[in-house]
Design a protein around this motif. Structure first.
Motif, PDB file in Angstrom:
ATOM      1  N   PRO A   1       9.949 -39.866   5.152  1.00 33.16           N
ATOM      2  CA  PRO A   1      10.760 -38.770   5.683  1.00 33.16           C
ATOM      3  C   PRO A   1      12.071 -39.278   6.259  1.00 33.16           C
ATOM      4  O   PRO A   1      12.107 -40.262   6.985  1.00 33.16           O
TER       5      PRO A   1
ATOM      6  N   THR B   1      22.081 -35.220   8.669  1.00 28.42           N
ATOM      7  CA  THR B   1      21.301 -36.458   8.687  1.00 28.42           C
ATOM      8  C   THR B   1      22.026 -37.531   9.482  1.00 28.42           C
ATOM      9  O   THR B   1      21.437 -38.195  10.350  1.00 28.42           O
TER      10      THR B   1
ATOM     11  N   ARG C   1      11.678 -33.034   9.036  1.00 27.43           N
ATOM     12  CA  ARG C   1      12.196 -34.104   8.182  1.00 27.43           C
ATOM     13  C   ARG C   1      11.736 -35.489   8.599  1.00 27.43           C
ATOM     14  O   ARG C   1      11.509 -36.362   7.750  1.00 27.43           O
TER      15      ARG C   1
END
Length: 203
Positions: free
Chosen positions: A6, A19, A57
């Protein structure tokens, strides 16, 4: 690190920006609060990414820090060159010392090492990070081989490990101050050993 871990994918657009924001926030929070104080909630607030997304995530702080360390290997870095192996390794040792003692990077680096003792997953990510750094620093030795300073067949990564190991020992095991003389001695011993063929694997 496997591609299905992940948080290790590299999507584009807004997802890529989120991210980067999350992983940068993870490292910032680690440096400020240590691994014990690293929380998804703090990372979410700092990055502006909803905590549900972070949990989905990365799964939690172990996943966040593992992904952040892997992400760090994508950043550009090259060792300083001086034209001679001894002084190249001295410059490398100086970089290592500064990376663990100068703010703000130092607190992040030290906390990453401490976290690796608490989490096997983080330890795996830290090993991958260090493997990347050693491989990049190995160019100092391959260039020394090309100059004729050390013999063909010398293991570049092992020379790097030998040079930096005393620095890590003083920083994290004996907890001693590290002086320029210490950095120079470690570099000179490794360079002299390399010149003498000590790092050429025995057949």
């Amino acid at each position: 690190m496997t591609s299905d871990t992940p948080g290790t994918t590299r999507p584009g657009g807004r997802t890529a920006r989120n991210t980067a924001a999350v992983l940068e926030a993870t490292l910032d929070e680690l440096g400020e609060h240590g691994y014990a104080g690293l929380t998804v909630e703090r990372v979410s607030a700092r990055s502006g990414v909803h905590k549900a997304t972070v949990y989905r995530r990365w799964g939690g702080v172990e996943g966040l820090l593992s992904a952040a360390l892997e992400w760090s290997t994508t950043h550009p870095w090259e060792p300083e060159r001086t034209g001679a192996l001894h002084t190249d390794l001295l410059a490398l040792n100086t970089t290592v010392l500064h990376g663990f003692t100068e703010a703000p990077e130092g607190s992040v680096s030290a906390a990453s090492v401490a976290a690796a003792f608490s989490s096997p997953r983080v330890a795996e990510a830290l090993r991958a990070f260090m493997t990347d750094r050693h491989a990049r620093a190995a160019v100092l030795v391959t260039e020394a081989v090309a100059r004729g300073e050390v013999p063909d067949g010398t293991d570049p990564v092992e020379v790097v490990r030998s040079a930096v190991a005393p620095v890590y020992y003083r920083l994290f095991v004996s907890r001693e101050p590290v002086t320029r003389e210490d950095l120079d001695l470690a570099a000179r011993v490794a360079a002299d050993a390399a010149a003498g063929g000590s790092f050429v694997p025995r057949s």
